[in-house]
Enzyme design. Structure first.
Site, mmCIF file in Angstrom:
data_model
loop_
_atom_site.group_PDB
_atom_site.id
_atom_site.type_symbol
_atom_site.label_atom_id
_atom_site.label_comp_id
_atom_site.label_asym_id
_atom_site.label_seq_id
_atom_site.Cartn_x
_atom_site.Cartn_y
_atom_site.Cartn_z
ATOM 1 C CB THR A 96 -0.912 -0.019 1.256
ATOM 2 O OG1 THR A 96 -1.905 -1.013 1.049
ATOM 3 C CG2 THR A 96 -1.590 1.312 1.492
ATOM 4 C CB SER A 145 -2.211 -11.140 -0.579
ATOM 5 O OG SER A 145 -2.589 -9.891 -1.034
HETATM 6 N N1 ASP Z 1 -2.842 -5.457 0.468
HETATM 7 C C1 ASP Z 1 -1.750 -4.599 0.847
HETATM 8 C C2 ASP Z 1 -0.488 -5.431 0.879
HETATM 9 O O1 ASP Z 1 -0.296 -6.204 1.768
HETATM 10 C C3 ASP Z 1 -2.021 -4.002 2.181
HETATM 11 C C4 ASP Z 1 -0.976 -3.054 2.689
HETATM 12 O O2 ASP Z 1 0.123 -2.940 2.209
HETATM 13 O O3 ASP Z 1 -1.268 -2.366 3.700
HETATM 14 O O4 ASP Z 1 0.312 -5.348 -0.016
#
Ligand code: ASP
Length: 442
Positions: A96, A145
């Site tokens: 993110t 993920s």
């Molecule tokens: N889905 C994002 C990730 O893990 C969530 C984040 O970075 O906060 O890459």
């Protein structure tokens, strides 16, 4: 301040850009089992680095600027001042923090060049305490993920290769699997003598309320000054907390204070002053640093729930058919599972006949597994399962993957080592926390 390195160092960093990018691309391609991926095995890396087919380098505007031979006087002065500064390498894997919105779809996607651009434009404050920064981004940057053990290995290798060149490292990654990545690095990077910080943010830096800048500043400061404060281990720095990497769990999907270390107190905290707690940190290693970035992908996580005996035997047998070598079993409370015969017989067959290492963690974030306390846990022990005591799921999973990734370790030794403290990931002696003056009275 981003990259005020000598030409040689800049070239090395560029080399790392390509090398890391190649490793990451390989890991990603493997994860996706893409047939069309070019072979970029380690033997071929030298060749790959000069190949035109490599992913483009992510060089910040400032870095491009300093490539010019004719430096201004101001730049020369900056350079001589910067000699006193610590040096830190930032490695962006995705997540993110560096995401921006696609104007067409309205969805956020990770963009390694965007973070490089913003860093080059002065995203982080110019301050005497801040280190000189070099930046390297993996291609493609990923939502965490999509990461797996091959990606942990690529990150560990990059830190290993650059280890002597920097005072500390900041791995910038997605929060969803950050606790796994951080735990994995803690095992792969042995005898650390300097900090390896893992961070990210809940809100992208492209959004007004982002927590990304604060997390990056804190991480850079910890990476730069940690060694002087005898902080020489893998840590997660997030929302003003310094947590031992392999004790960390993501707790909040929305909250800014997203990470918690339940079974070990924070190693540092950013209040009015940023402090660390030396009685909680691991001493810098006397033995030489080494990077052992091997992880087995043949490890699975299996959860207990009421009525699990209905499907569990068939599901475990299916894992065996896929050549599973290790299972982290998330059990109830102090390590309990349904005592139903077929389930226990399946587990016993996995452990005793097939040499699968089945390790028990608790679904409760507080407390520890104690396999003798109830008949459910006793049966698991009889079936040949190994206790992970107060290890997090993330630590148990990455530790098991790492131990099974070492071809020299027999299964019996893997089981023994799972119970031992290798990197501060497990409390030796039930309910005894040497760094917290806690003793069992009764
Ligand atoms: N889905 C994002 C990730 O893990 C969530 C984040 O970075 O906060 O890459």
């Amino acid at each position: 301040r981003l990259t005020t390195l000598s030409l040689a160092a800049r070239m090395r960093t560029a080399h790392l850009h390509r090398h890391a990018a190649a490793l990451f691309a390989k890991a990603h391609a493997e994860a996706k089992e893409s047939e069309s991926t070019e072979d970029i095995s380690s033997e071929d890396e030298e060749e790959e680095e000069t190949s035109a087919s490599l992913p483009p380098l992510c060089v910040s505007p400032q870095e491009q600027h300093t490539h010019k031979e004719d430096k201004t006087q101001e730049e020369q002065e900056e350079k001589s001042k910067s000699k006193k500064r610590a040096s830190v390498l930032l490695l962006y894997t995705g997540g993110t923090i560096g995401m921006r919105k696609d104007p067409k779809t309205g969805a956020y996607f990770p963009d390694s060049e965007y973070l490089a651009e913003r860093l080059g434009q002065g995203l982080l404050p110019r301050d005497a305490a801040m280190p000189d920064l070099s930046y390297s981004a993996y291609t493609p940057p990923l939502d965490s993920s999509d990461m797996n053990s091959a990606h942990w290995s690529a990150i560990a290798k990059a830190v290993g290769e650059e280890y002597d060149e920097y005072d500390g490292f900041v791995v910038i990654t997605g929060t969803d699997t950050m606790a796994y990545t951080a735990s994995a690095l803690s095992f792969a990077l042995e005898n650390l003598g300097k900090p390896v910080v893992v961070t990210g943010s809940q809100i992208p830096i492209s959004v007004v309320r982002s927590d990304g800048v604060a997390n990056l500043v804190d991480s850079c400061l910890v990476a730069a000054h940690g060694r002087a404060a005898e902080l020489a281990e893998c840590v997660v720095v997030f929302d003003g907390h310094v947590l031992r990497a392999n004790r960390t769990t993501k707790l909040k999907a929305w909250g800014i204070s997203a990470f918690k270390s339940f079974s070990y107190p924070p190693l540092g905290e950013g209040g009015v002053r940023f402090v660390t707690f030396p009685d909680r940190t691991r001493r810098p290693a006397a033995a030489p640093f080494r990077c052992r970035p091997h992880f087995s992908p043949d490890v699975a996580l299996f959860s207990m729930y009421p009525g699990a005996e209905r499907f569990a035997p068939a599901a475990l047998a299916a894992l065996l058919a896929q050549r599973v070598r290790g299972i982290v079993l998330e059990a109830f409370g102090t390590g309990n599972a349904p005592t139903e015969k077929a389930l226990m017989a399946t587990l016993a067959s996995l452990c005793h006949e097939h040499g699968v290492v089945v390790c028990v963690v608790s679904r409760c974030p507080h407390g520890a597994v104690s396999l003798g306390s109830y008949s459910g846990g006793y049966c698991l022990a009889q079936a040949g399962c190994t206790s992970c005591h107060d290890m997090t799921v993330e630590a148990a999973f990455t530790k098991l993957s790492w131990l099974l990734g070492d071809p020299a370790l027999p299964v019996a030794r893997v089981r023994e080592l799972m119970e031992q403290d290798l990197r501060g990931e497990v409390t030796q002696g039930l309910f005894l926390h040497p760094n917290r003056s806690l003793r069992v009275l009764v």
